[in-house]
Design a protein around this motif. Sequence first.
Motif, PDB file in Angstrom:
ATOM      1  N   PHE A   7       0.848  -1.188   0.000  1.00 29.49           N
ATOM      2  CA  PHE A   7       0.000   0.000   0.000  1.00 29.49           C
ATOM      3  C   PHE A   7       0.879   1.232   0.000  1.00 29.49           C
ATOM      4  CE2 PHE A   7       1.049  -0.740   4.346  1.00 29.49           C
ATOM      5  CZ  PHE A   7       0.987   0.480   5.015  1.00 29.49           C
ATOM      6  N   ASP A   8       0.290   2.384  -0.338  1.00 32.45           N
ATOM      7  CA  ASP A   8       1.027   3.639  -0.328  1.00 32.45           C
ATOM      8  C   ASP A   8       0.962   4.210   1.079  1.00 32.45           C
ATOM      9  OD1 ASP A   8       2.217   6.084  -0.664  1.00 32.45           O
ATOM     10  OD2 ASP A   8       0.983   6.685  -2.368  1.00 32.45           O
ATOM     11  N   SER A   9       2.084   4.285   1.731  1.00 34.79           N
ATOM     12  CA  SER A   9       2.146   4.751   3.118  1.00 34.79           C
ATOM     13  C   SER A   9       2.272   6.267   3.220  1.00 34.79           C
ATOM     14  CB  SER A   9       3.323   4.097   3.838  1.00 34.79           C
ATOM     15  OG  SER A   9       4.539   4.523   3.244  1.00 34.79           O
ATOM     16  N   GLY A  10       2.220   6.970   2.075  1.00 34.44           N
ATOM     17  CA  GLY A  10       2.426   8.405   2.084  1.00 34.44           C
ATOM     18  C   GLY A  10       3.871   8.759   1.758  1.00 34.44           C
ATOM     19  N   GLN A  11       4.755   7.778   1.890  1.00 36.83           N
ATOM     20  CA  GLN A  11       6.168   7.951   1.553  1.00 36.83           C
ATOM     21  C   GLN A  11       6.559   6.960   0.471  1.00 36.83           C
ATOM     22  OE1 GLN A  11       8.301   7.516   5.227  1.00 36.83           O
ATOM     23  NE2 GLN A  11       7.309   9.277   6.162  1.00 36.83           N
ATOM     24  N   GLY A  12       5.584   6.574  -0.345  1.00 36.73           N
ATOM     25  CA  GLY A  12       5.815   5.602  -1.403  1.00 36.73           C
ATOM     26  C   GLY A  12       5.280   4.243  -1.019  1.00 36.73           C
ATOM     27  N   LEU A  54      -4.952  -1.994  12.782  1.00 34.29           N
ATOM     28  CA  LEU A  54      -4.649  -1.724  11.375  1.00 34.29           C
ATOM     29  C   LEU A  54      -4.543  -0.220  11.121  1.00 34.29           C
ATOM     30  CD1 LEU A  54      -6.926  -4.389   9.681  1.00 34.29           C
ATOM     31  CD2 LEU A  54      -4.417  -4.367   9.717  1.00 34.29           C
ATOM     32  N   ARG A  55      -5.405   0.545  11.768  1.00 34.90           N
ATOM     33  CA  ARG A  55      -5.311   2.009  11.647  1.00 34.90           C
ATOM     34  C   ARG A  55      -3.968   2.504  12.179  1.00 34.90           C
ATOM     35  NH1 ARG A  55     -11.385   2.854  13.780  1.00 34.90           N
ATOM     36  NH2 ARG A  55     -12.431   2.984  11.747  1.00 34.90           N
ATOM     37  N   GLU A  56      -3.504   1.943  13.273  1.00 37.72           N
ATOM     38  CA  GLU A  56      -2.206   2.324  13.838  1.00 37.72           C
ATOM     39  C   GLU A  56      -1.060   2.021  12.870  1.00 37.72           C
ATOM     40  OE1 GLU A  56      -2.792   1.941  18.648  1.00 37.72           O
ATOM     41  OE2 GLU A  56      -2.135   0.154  17.562  1.00 37.72           O
ATOM     42  N   ARG A  57      -1.262   1.031  12.006  1.00 38.11           N
ATOM     43  CA  ARG A  57      -0.231   0.657  11.030  1.00 38.11           C
ATOM     44  C   ARG A  57      -0.320   1.496   9.768  1.00 38.11           C
ATOM     45  NH1 ARG A  57       1.341  -5.562  11.715  1.00 38.11           N
ATOM     46  NH2 ARG A  57       3.203  -4.709  10.757  1.00 38.11           N
ATOM     47  N   GLY A  58      -1.293   2.419   9.696  1.00 33.84           N
ATOM     48  CA  GLY A  58      -1.362   3.344   8.571  1.00 33.84           C
ATOM     49  C   GLY A  58      -2.490   3.134   7.594  1.00 33.84           C
ATOM     50  N   PHE A  59      -3.368   2.179   7.850  1.00 35.12           N
ATOM     51  CA  PHE A  59      -4.485   1.928   6.939  1.00 35.12           C
ATOM     52  C   PHE A  59      -5.655   2.849   7.295  1.00 35.12           C
ATOM     53  CE2 PHE A  59      -2.112  -2.029   7.045  1.00 35.12           C
ATOM     54  CZ  PHE A  59      -1.934  -2.267   5.688  1.00 35.12           C
ATOM     55  N   ALA A  60      -6.249   3.462   6.267  1.00 28.47           N
ATOM     56  CA  ALA A  60      -7.432   4.302   6.475  1.00 28.47           C
ATOM     57  C   ALA A  60      -8.661   3.404   6.422  1.00 28.47           C
ATOM     58  CB  ALA A  60      -7.515   5.382   5.399  1.00 28.47           C
ATOM     59  N   ILE A  61      -9.393   3.348   7.533  1.00 27.03           N
ATOM     60  CA  ILE A  61     -10.587   2.510   7.636  1.00 27.03           C
ATOM     61  C   ILE A  61     -11.712   3.358   8.200  1.00 27.03           C
ATOM     62  CG2 ILE A  61     -11.606   0.439   8.669  1.00 27.03           C
ATOM     63  CD1 ILE A  61      -8.694  -0.664   8.854  1.00 27.03           C
ATOM     64  N   GLU A  62     -12.809   3.406   7.466  1.00 28.59           N
ATOM     65  CA  GLU A  62     -13.979   4.188   7.858  1.00 28.59           C
ATOM     66  C   GLU A  62     -14.913   3.331   8.713  1.00 28.59           C
ATOM     67  OE1 GLU A  62     -16.619   6.724   5.022  1.00 28.59           O
ATOM     68  OE2 GLU A  62     -17.369   4.662   4.933  1.00 28.59           O
ATOM     69  N   THR A  63     -15.548   3.963   9.687  1.00 34.26           N
ATOM     70  CA  THR A  63     -16.553   3.301  10.510  1.00 34.26           C
ATOM     71  C   THR A  63     -17.879   4.001  10.322  1.00 34.26           C
ATOM     72  OG1 THR A  63     -14.908   2.764  12.201  1.00 34.26           O
ATOM     73  CG2 THR A  63     -17.221   2.631  12.864  1.00 34.26           C
ATOM     74  N   GLU A  64     -18.913   3.229   9.984  1.00 32.01           N
ATOM     75  CA  GLU A  64     -20.279   3.751   9.874  1.00 32.01           C
ATOM     76  C   GLU A  64     -21.168   2.941  10.806  1.00 32.01           C
ATOM     77  OE1 GLU A  64     -23.937   4.095   6.648  1.00 32.01           O
ATOM     78  OE2 GLU A  64     -21.964   3.486   5.962  1.00 32.01           O
ATOM     79  N   TYR A  79     -17.270  -1.476   8.771  1.00 28.00           N
ATOM     80  CA  TYR A  79     -15.924  -0.980   8.504  1.00 28.00           C
ATOM     81  C   TYR A  79     -15.631  -1.080   7.013  1.00 28.00           C
ATOM     82  CZ  TYR A  79     -15.480  -1.598  13.522  1.00 28.00           C
ATOM     83  OH  TYR A  79     -15.678  -1.543  14.876  1.00 28.00           O
ATOM     84  N   ARG A  80     -15.058   0.001   6.458  1.00 26.44           N
ATOM     85  CA  ARG A  80     -14.676   0.041   5.048  1.00 26.44           C
ATOM     86  C   ARG A  80     -13.205   0.458   4.930  1.00 26.44           C
ATOM     87  NH1 ARG A  80     -19.668   2.762   4.912  1.00 26.44           N
ATOM     88  NH2 ARG A  80     -21.280   1.506   3.925  1.00 26.44           N
ATOM     89  N   LEU A  81     -12.472  -0.290   4.140  1.00 25.54           N
ATOM     90  CA  LEU A  81     -11.069   0.021   3.886  1.00 25.54           C
ATOM     91  C   LEU A  81     -11.003   1.104   2.812  1.00 25.54           C
ATOM     92  CD1 LEU A  81      -8.075  -0.704   4.364  1.00 25.54           C
ATOM     93  CD2 LEU A  81      -8.329  -2.409   2.538  1.00 25.54           C
ATOM     94  N   LEU A  82     -10.393   2.233   3.133  1.00 25.99           N
ATOM     95  CA  LEU A  82     -10.266   3.344   2.197  1.00 25.99           C
ATOM     96  C   LEU A  82      -8.898   3.363   1.509  1.00 25.99           C
ATOM     97  CD1 LEU A  82     -11.933   6.167   4.325  1.00 25.99           C
ATOM     98  CD2 LEU A  82     -13.008   4.609   2.682  1.00 25.99           C
ATOM     99  N   THR A  83      -7.928   2.666   2.065  1.00 29.84           N
ATOM    100  CA  THR A  83      -6.588   2.590   1.494  1.00 29.84           C
ATOM    101  C   THR A  83      -6.576   1.575   0.360  1.00 29.84           C
ATOM    102  OG1 THR A  83      -5.638   3.055   3.671  1.00 29.84           O
ATOM    103  CG2 THR A  83      -4.159   2.096   2.025  1.00 29.84           C
ATOM    104  N   ASP A  84      -6.004   1.967  -0.794  1.00 30.32           N
ATOM    105  CA  ASP A  84      -5.822   1.010  -1.887  1.00 30.32           C
ATOM    106  C   ASP A  84      -4.717   0.044  -1.496  1.00 30.32           C
ATOM    107  OD1 ASP A  84      -7.760   2.082  -3.608  1.00 30.32           O
ATOM    108  OD2 ASP A  84      -6.344   3.544  -4.411  1.00 30.32           O
ATOM    109  N   VAL A  85      -5.020  -1.246  -1.586  1.00 29.12           N
ATOM    110  CA  VAL A  85      -4.046  -2.264  -1.200  1.00 29.12           C
ATOM    111  C   VAL A  85      -3.968  -3.350  -2.261  1.00 29.12           C
ATOM    112  CG1 VAL A  85      -4.389  -1.921   1.288  1.00 29.12           C
ATOM    113  CG2 VAL A  85      -5.723  -3.653   0.093  1.00 29.12           C
ATOM    114  N   SER A  86      -2.850  -4.020  -2.262  1.00 31.18           N
ATOM    115  CA  SER A  86      -2.653  -5.237  -3.036  1.00 31.18           C
ATOM    116  C   SER A  86      -2.340  -6.325  -2.019  1.00 31.18           C
ATOM    117  CB  SER A  86      -1.489  -5.058  -4.013  1.00 31.18           C
ATOM    118  OG  SER A  86      -1.187  -6.293  -4.635  1.00 31.18           O
ATOM    119  N   VAL A  87      -3.122  -7.396  -2.025  1.00 34.59           N
ATOM    120  CA  VAL A  87      -2.990  -8.446  -1.012  1.00 34.59           C
ATOM    121  C   VAL A  87      -2.529  -9.742  -1.667  1.00 34.59           C
ATOM    122  CG1 VAL A  87      -4.225  -9.839   0.691  1.00 34.59           C
ATOM    123  CG2 VAL A  87      -4.805  -7.430   0.399  1.00 34.59           C
TER     124      VAL A  87
END
Length: 97
Positions: A7-12, A54-64, A79-87
């Motif tokens: 994933f993109d951590s903001g620093q690549g 997971l949020r502490e590790r840098g993943f953006a996750i929305e709560t509704e 919960y919805r994952l907002l960070t683009d990831v490749s798993v």
Amino acid sequence: MKIQVTFDSGQGPQTIELRNRQGWTLYHLAKAGWHGITTIERPALRLSAYVHRLRERGFAIETEMEAHGGSYKGLHARYRLLTDVSVQLQGDVEGQA
């Protein structure tokens, strides 16, 4: 069970390995897409704690918060994952919770 996540951590791009419940949670968040996951649809003890980690590790996750009926009416979180990831899977994820 473990997964590799890029994933993109903001620093690549960054690749990390997630094991056990955090791996299970991120895998299912990524698989669910915009629909997201809830403990009603994907039973898991302490799902909110795994999302928090997971949020502490840098993943953006929305709560509704959503209402639900039944004998114990109330609210539950979606919960919805907002960070683009490749798993990349490195074991059986489907059967674990």
